[in-house]
Design an enzyme around this catalytic site. Structure first.
Site, PDB file in Angstrom:
ATOM      1  CE  LYS A  55      -4.029   3.414   5.961  1.00  0.00           C
ATOM      2  NZ  LYS A  55      -3.324   2.498   5.048  1.00  0.00           N
TER       3      LYS A  55
ATOM      4  CB  SER B  33      -4.200   6.599   1.001  1.00  0.00           C
ATOM      5  OG  SER B  33      -2.825   6.711   0.731  1.00  0.00           O
ATOM      6  N   GLY B  34      -2.538   6.657   3.860  1.00  0.00           N
ATOM      7  CA  GLY B  34      -1.639   7.560   4.569  1.00  0.00           C
ATOM      8  C   GLY B  34      -0.897   8.432   3.569  1.00  0.00           C
TER       9      GLY B  34
ATOM     10  CG  ASP C 166      -2.841   0.398   2.101  1.00  0.00           C
ATOM     11  OD1 ASP C 166      -2.736   1.596   2.412  1.00  0.00           O
ATOM     12  OD2 ASP C 166      -1.908  -0.265   1.610  1.00  0.00           O
ATOM     13  CG  PHE C 167      -3.908   4.633  -2.659  1.00  0.00           C
ATOM     14  CD1 PHE C 167      -4.927   4.541  -3.591  1.00  0.00           C
ATOM     15  CD2 PHE C 167      -2.760   5.347  -2.998  1.00  0.00           C
ATOM     16  CE1 PHE C 167      -4.807   5.132  -4.858  1.00  0.00           C
ATOM     17  CE2 PHE C 167      -2.624   5.946  -4.253  1.00  0.00           C
ATOM     18  CZ  PHE C 167      -3.656   5.834  -5.183  1.00  0.00           C
ATOM     19  CG  ASP C 168       0.713   4.518  -1.365  1.00  0.00           C
ATOM     20  OD1 ASP C 168       0.743   4.874  -2.548  1.00  0.00           O
ATOM     21  OD2 ASP C 168       0.577   5.315  -0.423  1.00  0.00           O
TER      22      ASP C 168
ATOM     23  CG  ASP D 167       0.891  -2.961   1.810  1.00  0.00           C
ATOM     24  OD1 ASP D 167       2.048  -2.818   1.400  1.00  0.00           O
ATOM     25  OD2 ASP D 167       0.183  -2.001   2.144  1.00  0.00           O
TER      26      ASP D 167
ATOM     27  CG  ASP E 295      -2.866  -1.178   5.888  1.00  0.00           C
ATOM     28  OD1 ASP E 295      -3.417  -0.073   5.710  1.00  0.00           O
ATOM     29  OD2 ASP E 295      -2.053  -1.669   5.092  1.00  0.00           O
TER      30      ASP E 295
END
Length: 211
Positions: A144, A99-100, A11-13, A167, A171
């Protein structure tokens, strides 16, 4: 003997980077508190992700693209990210991020960290300003998970040889598909679905659990 090819999807953020991209952009638009509240509800699974994202992006309408770029400069990789990715590649991993959030931020980090794949949504810009709309392939609840399957298929990797690191609630779909599920400084809703929960904010911690 050749290393077995495996896949790790981050995941990104708040996972691969320290920030929530949309919260940083919202700060420039003067709507940080409203947006943060919706982000929190979405990550806790109280709101449908697509609805919550569209609602947050609509609050950014008319923000000049220069302000978006200024916000993105504040986004920093999580402690240990560069070393972790280098080591994962040494171990034969294809490294991807999903990433969303938005490609304008994700692609910068993809280049900086040398990732193999990056998937994200796009903020729509017209006449140098945000329209308040968003499009892309990471809007749906199960996006995802589908992307994890898609990359595994392209690379010829079995799903049991995949790792997902995230997180928040959005996800969950990639956790359902991955062979190993790692919750990184995560919300309770995701920890319930994880094989491993890491509380220390240092990505190198994941290397202990990954072959």
């Amino acid at each position: 003997m050749e290393k077995k090819k495996k896949l790790i999807l981050f995941d990104f953020d708040s996972t691969l980077v320290n920030n929530e991209t949309i919260d940083e952009i919202a700060r420039e638009a003067g709507v940080e508190e409203e947006v943060k509240k919706i982000t929190k509800e979405a990550m806790e699974g109280k709101l449908n992700f697509e609805q919550s994202l569209r609602k947050r992006v609509s609050l950014l309408k008319d923000l000049p693209i220069e302000k978006v770029e200024k916000a993105i400069k504040r986004i920093t990789p999580t402690e240990g990210a560069e070393e972790t990715i280098k080591e994962l590649k040494n171990r034969g991993y294809v490294v991807a991020v999903v990433s969303g959030g938005f490609d304008i931020a994700v692609n910068k980090i993809k280049e900086k960290l040398g990732l193999d794949y990056a998937f994200a949504n796009r903020l729509i810009v017209k006449d140098g300003k945000l329209t308040g709309d968003v499009e892309g392939e990471v809007l749906k609840e199960n996006a995802k998970g589908e992307i994890l399957e898609k990359i595994a298929k392209i690379e010829g990797i079995n799903l049991e040889d995949t790792v997902a690191v995230g997180d928040g609630a959005n996800d969950i779909s990639m956790f359902k598909k991955a062979g190993l599920k790692i919750a990184f400084c995560a919300k309770p809703i995701l920890k319930e679905k994880a094989d491993i929960c890491i509380e220390k904010r240092d990505l190198r911690e994941i290397l202990k659990y990954i072959k």
